[in-house]
Design a protein around this motif. Structure first.
Motif, PDB file in Angstrom:
ATOM      1  N   VAL A  75      -0.891   1.736  14.609  1.00 28.38           N
ATOM      2  CA  VAL A  75      -1.953   1.421  13.646  1.00 28.38           C
ATOM      3  C   VAL A  75      -1.457   0.409  12.619  1.00 28.38           C
ATOM      4  CG1 VAL A  75      -3.277   2.363  11.720  1.00 28.38           C
ATOM      5  CG2 VAL A  75      -3.274   3.543  13.906  1.00 28.38           C
ATOM      6  N   ILE A  76      -0.262   0.633  12.104  1.00 30.53           N
ATOM      7  CA  ILE A  76       0.243  -0.282  11.076  1.00 30.53           C
ATOM      8  C   ILE A  76       0.409  -1.689  11.640  1.00 30.53           C
ATOM      9  CG2 ILE A  76       2.243  -0.854   9.669  1.00 30.53           C
ATOM     10  CD1 ILE A  76       2.546   1.954   8.933  1.00 30.53           C
ATOM     11  N   LEU A  77       0.920  -1.756  12.866  1.00 36.28           N
ATOM     12  CA  LEU A  77       1.188  -3.082  13.412  1.00 36.28           C
ATOM     13  C   LEU A  77      -0.091  -3.838  13.754  1.00 36.28           C
ATOM     14  CD1 LEU A  77       4.380  -2.617  15.566  1.00 36.28           C
ATOM     15  CD2 LEU A  77       4.120  -3.465  13.248  1.00 36.28           C
ATOM     16  N   PHE A  78      -1.102  -3.110  14.227  1.00 36.26           N
ATOM     17  CA  PHE A  78      -2.278  -3.831  14.703  1.00 36.26           C
ATOM     18  C   PHE A  78      -3.487  -3.702  13.788  1.00 36.26           C
ATOM     19  CE2 PHE A  78       0.472  -3.116  18.307  1.00 36.26           C
ATOM     20  CZ  PHE A  78       0.638  -4.427  18.724  1.00 36.26           C
ATOM     21  N   ARG A  79      -3.467  -2.725  12.919  1.00 35.44           N
ATOM     22  CA  ARG A  79      -4.564  -2.596  11.983  1.00 35.44           C
ATOM     23  C   ARG A  79      -4.018  -1.980  10.699  1.00 35.44           C
ATOM     24  NH1 ARG A  79     -10.000  -3.069  11.751  1.00 35.44           N
ATOM     25  NH2 ARG A  79     -10.914  -1.636  10.261  1.00 35.44           N
TER      26      ARG A  79
END
Lengths: 382, 291, 326
Positions: free
Chosen positions: B274-278
């Motif tokens: 989640v952190i990396l893509f959103r």
């Protein structure tokens, strides 16, 4: 110069602490290294309170060989590295005997050092490995897992007559050690382990684990968790309606778990190595004394701590002087009966590895109370 | 199938608990950039206020009110005044260290001044079980879920439908502009700390009967709330509830179907993804660049 | 560094050499622990203090290094090759962990590294075939140096101290090289650094990799120092503790980790006078310290002695100011 002064005074103060002990006359220095903070705090606190109660009693009655026992209690923060440091601190002051720790990992690192220093260490750890390293200086006052698990295994085979069993355990050194010993005993008896479920220490939600156990459809469920996790598991098991008998080892049948589980513990059965509910007057008197003094119900670690002190006292009096090496030599193969030393509570014998042998119990929980159904004799008396 | 529904229902119930704790966590971040590593301990503590009050003879309802009041004063007002205010201008990290130290302080204090033993805690609702499509759920869990949802709705209404709420939002989005617009920024920030105090106290009252009151409880709960907050969206109140529920359900499903010894790993993997893509979280809005 | 600073360092160096001859084994163990943790904190200071990349996974790298050395020496390897492998392994993993830092910054990066730390813990605990799981690994041998055994407490302390001096000197040199200036440029203003033609991508990864390497090397000394490692020792607590050392000492200051590690190792020990309450008091002191000198002890010293210099320039990477970017 401010920083340097600060630095030196910090170092000096940190170190000088180590030498505060020892000063008074006619005392014997028997320090304790215990888990007073972190996840092991419940076990460590129980051990400490039992131990300190015994020490107060002995000191009031004149001490050991006329020497008052001096026992500073040092906290390991439930961490092996810290425990090693604290042990080093007390070793610098030449202790006679060391008590604790309870966490097996900490015991395994500490016992190497006490062995080197030739100082007996009376530990609370239950891992099988502790007494399998030919260390003549390590002793325990409760069953190692290599003794308790066969008793559970026999019970599951003979009384429950189970052909398959589901196993749920807590993934720390206590739980993992128990789990490994248990699966070995099951294999030896040809009982299939159909579910082998690891849980986290401090885990709050056991619904997935109970679903898995239900799905495994085992004849019996063996539960090897710490106290509050046991209680949470029992509540969830009751909610989802597990039908198979729930079997436990000591913790699961403890009064603390029964109280915490609030009714969900009824019907639980199993082996109890050490319990304040044992049908023995000395043990029940001890439990009452403990409750009156500390205002909580003692668990098996409290008995471990209490009897450890009386064990040390008795051996010392047999040796006749404070000699750590002679202590270790004398204690192996020694039997202590409550008649000779009431503080030992139950007849106990220490074998050549430092393991304890004494009676234990089969019990079950009926109406929110632990009920002992059978007394298992000492292994050496079979 | 029944077991799958059971996992979903139980996960939902646990997720609601995480959500309730995560809401306050995100609120503090939004208005004061406080990453509160003591949030779990904040939930652990009020139960002991209540127990202490009951030991002194107070009936449950009074003890509960005392617990909430103490939580608001100590974990809301004092926490902000003594710890957050002096440090806020020095960046996130010193405050992170302080909240880590605070969590140790709270744990150790409860252990030394109350007890290291787990304590039974009186239930707010009767311990009844409800049956639902072959799954069982305790009434307590349903109440927790209801309270969590109600809290989010109430907060949502407060933040979006009232003048006060819009002032708080403005403070969260851009304190400098808010100040220019004449919004009492300090007071708005204080309100979020008070709200967090109430939320953790309510969470404590709801959770302790199920999980028992113990000084180490905050460790697991705090981390779960933290993960839930990030997955859902660190800057959105309603993100916390989605994050909490995803976490609760995922926890159960992975423990049951994938690996019980790696159950802790799956939420973390989701978190990383989640952190990396959103990075703004599933429901969060992208943060605009201030300069 | 001015004369005052030089004098302080000289006095500290003399103390580091003389103290082990005055202390009992416990004291020597404590200062050895200080040396080992200082190395790990220097690494974190590099990543966090100089390059401005928030890592909450330094404890995991100490763990990876410790396990690498413990496992390889147990398999019969001599210490030094094992030690080098520990460093290289952490360099590689640190480089990989740097990739998320290319996408996200600040608190988001902190969360990713925090998750990574817990994942490493789970692997160490669960992959029993490799790491012996919860049982841990006992009895890692201390190395021989030029045929001399470092088995004794004092000998091993000096071995660790030698390593600290070597690694600190290497770090000092690197910080004065163009690399070091690039790291600081990265922290102060990544966009400007990029526009000045700096390969920010490479330097970001490098900052992570080098910091992690120092963590791994510290772990390589931790295993033979404690002679028992278990997964629990390298959980988030260790990372938090290292973070505390860097911030409390003074992040972005070369000697910050030395002071921070000293406080984190000795303060709790010192507070044990208060017996059962020592952790409460320790936690309180840390909070007080942070409230009164958020730039760390060295930040405070600077403020006291050089009131003219604006302290903010070298302060901890202030996340707040940039919290809204990205």
């Amino acid at each position: 110069m401010l920083r340097t002064g600060f630095l030196v005074s910090l170092v000096a103060a940190g170190i000088s602490l180590a030498s505060t002990a020892h000063a008074q006359q006619k005392t014997v220095y028997m320090p304790a290294i215990l888990e007073l903070s972190g996840p092991g705090a419940v076990s460590g606190t129980n051990f400490r309170d039992g131990m300190l109660m015994a020490i107060d009693e002995i000191n009031k009655a004149g001490g050991i060989l006329g020497h008052k026992i001096e026992t500073p209690v040092l906290d390991t923060q439930s961490d092996a590295g810290t425990s090693r440091a604290q042990l080093q601190k007390v070793l610098d002051n030449k202790p006679y005997v060391v008590f604790g720790p309870v966490y097996s990992g900490s015991v395994l690192v500490d016992m190497l050092m006490t062995q080197k220093a030739e100082i007996p260490e009376i530990v609370g750890g239950e891992a099988a490995a502790i007494t399998q390293k030919n260390n003549p200086y390590v002793f325990r006052t409760s069953f190692g897992q290599q003794f308790s698990m066969p008793k559970i295994a026999n019970y599951i085979r003979d009384s429950i007559k189970a052909k398959s069993v589901a196993l749920i355990w807590v993934n720390n050194d206590f739980g993992k050690g128990g789990r490994d010993n248990f699966t070995k005993e099951m294999k030896d008896r040809g009982i299939k382990v159909v579910a082998d479920i690891s849980t986290e220490s401090g885990q709050a939600d056991f619904s997935a684990d109970v679903v898995k156990i239900k799905g495994a459809n085992a004849d019996a469920v063996f539960v090897y968790l710490n106290e509050e996790e046991s209680a949470r598991f029992l509540k969830e098991a009751k909610k989802q309606g597990i039908k198979a008998p729930l079997i436990g080892e000591t913790t699961l049948l403890g009064q603390k778990v029964i109280d915490l589980a609030g009714g969900a513990a009824d019907g639980v059965q199993g082996h109890v190595g050490l319990t304040v509910d044992a049908p023995i007057k000395a043990v029940q008197d001890f439990a009452a004394k403990f409750k009156a003094r500390y205002n909580y119900v003692c668990d098996h670690n409290g008995i471990k701590g209490y009897t450890a002190v009386y064990f040390a006292k008795y051996v010392t009096e047999k040796v006749g002087k404070f000699d750590s090496k002679a202590f270790a030599a004398k204690a192996h193969g020694l039997t202590i009966t409550p008649k000779e030393e009431p503080g030992i509570l139950m007849e106990a014998m220490w074998d050549k590895n430092g393991d304890i042998d004494r009676e234990s119990f089969l019990g079950e929980v009926v109406n929110g109370k632990q009920k002992i159904v059978k007394i298992l004799p000492m292994l050496s008396k079979k | 199938m029944a077991s799958f529904i059971q996992l979903l229902v139980s996960g939902l119930a646990t997720g609601a608990i995480y959500a309730l704790i995560a809401i306050g966590f995100t609120l503090l971040w939004q208005t004061s950039q406080t990453i509160n590593f003591a949030q779990g301990e904040f939930v652990m503590l009020p139960a002991f206020f209540v127990l202490t009050a009951m030991n002194l003879g107070a009936p449950y309802w009074l003890a509960a009110l005392i617990g909430i009041a103490l939580a608001v004063v100590i974990l809301g007002v004092l926490f902000k005044a003594i710890i957050v205010d002096p440090m806020i201008k020095h960046g996130v990290l010193p405050l992170v260290i302080t909240t880590i130290a605070l969590s140790l302080f709270l744990k150790e204090s409860v252990k030394d001044f109350y007890s290291s033993q787990a304590q039974p805690f009186p239930a707010l609702v009767a311990p009844r079980d409800l049956h639902f499509l072959g799954a069982v759920v305790s009434l307590q869990s349903v109440v927790v879920l209801a309270v969590a949802v109600a809290s989010v709705i109430a907060l949502h209404l407060l933040l979006n439908k009232t003048r006060l709420g819009r002032c708080m939002q403005a403070t969260a989005q851009n304190p400098t502009v808010a100040r220019i617009l004449g919004i009492p920024v300090g007071r708005m920030v204080l309100y979020t700390f008070l709200i967090n105090g109430v939320l953790v106290a309510i969470a404590s009252l709801l959770i302790s009967p199920i999980y028992l009151a113990k000084f180490t409880n905050g460790e697991t709960l705090g981390m779960a709330a933290f993960i839930a907050a990030i997955i859902g969206g660190f800057n959105q109140v309603r993100g916390a509830i989605l994050g909490g529920i995803i976490l609760g359900v995922l926890d159960n499903l992975s423990a049951a179907y994938l690996s019980s010894s790696y159950r802790g790993a799956f939420p973390l993997l989701i978190l990383i993804v989640v952190i990396l893509f959103r990075p703004q979280g599933l429901l969060g809005r992208a943060e605009e660049r201030a300069v | 560094m001015n004369r005052f600073g030089l004098l302080t360092v000289a006095v500290a160096a003399v103390a580091a050499i003389v103290l082990p001859f005055l202390l009992k084994p416990f004291g020597i163990y404590l200062i050895s622990m200080w040396v080992v943790l200082t190395i790990a904190a220097i690494g974190l200071n590099l990543t966090l203090g100089y390059a401005g990349q928030v890592s909450m996974a330094q404890g995991a790298f100490v763990g990876i290094g410790a396990y690498a050395v413990a496992l390889l020496t147990a398999a019969g390897w001599p210490f030094f090759p094992a030690f080098v492998i520990a460093g290289l392994l952490c360099f590689a993993i640190g480089w990989l962990l740097g990739y998320p830092a290319l996408r996200v910054q600040h608190h988001y990066l902190a969360f990713v590294t925090l998750a990574f730390n817990t994942l490493v813990f789970l692997v160490l605990r669960n992959e029993e075939w490799l790491t012996n799981g919860t049982y841990g690994i006992a009895g890692t041998e201390r190395p021989h140096l030029f045929g001399l055994s470092t088995d004794g407490a004092r000998a091993f302390y000096f071995f660790c101290l030698g390593m600290l001096v070597l690694l600190a000197a290497a770090t000092w040199w690197m910080l004065r090289s163009p690399w070091g200036r690039a790291f600081v440029a990265l922290r102060e203003n990544p966009i400007r650094a990029l526009s000045l033609g700096l390969d920010t991508r490479r330097y970001t990864l490098m900052a992570f990799a080098l910091g992690s390497t120092l963590g791994g090397l510290a772990g390589g000394l931790y295993a033979p120092l404690v002679q028992f490692i278990e997964p629990n020792s390298f959980s988030l607590n260790m990372s938090f503790n290292l973070l505390l050392m860097v911030i409390v000492g003074g992040s972005g200051r070369f000697f910050g980790p030395f002071v921070g590690a000293l406080i984190a190792v000795l303060l709790p020990e010192w507070m044990r006078i208060a017996e059962g309450y020592y952790l409460i008091i320790y936690a309180m002191l840390v909070m007080i310290l942070m409230v009164f000198c958020p730039t760390g002890v060295l930040g405070l010293v600077e403020k006291l002695f050089k009131p003219k210099k604006p302290p903010a320039a070298a302060a901890a990477p202030t996340l707040k100011a940039e919290a809204t970017s990205r």
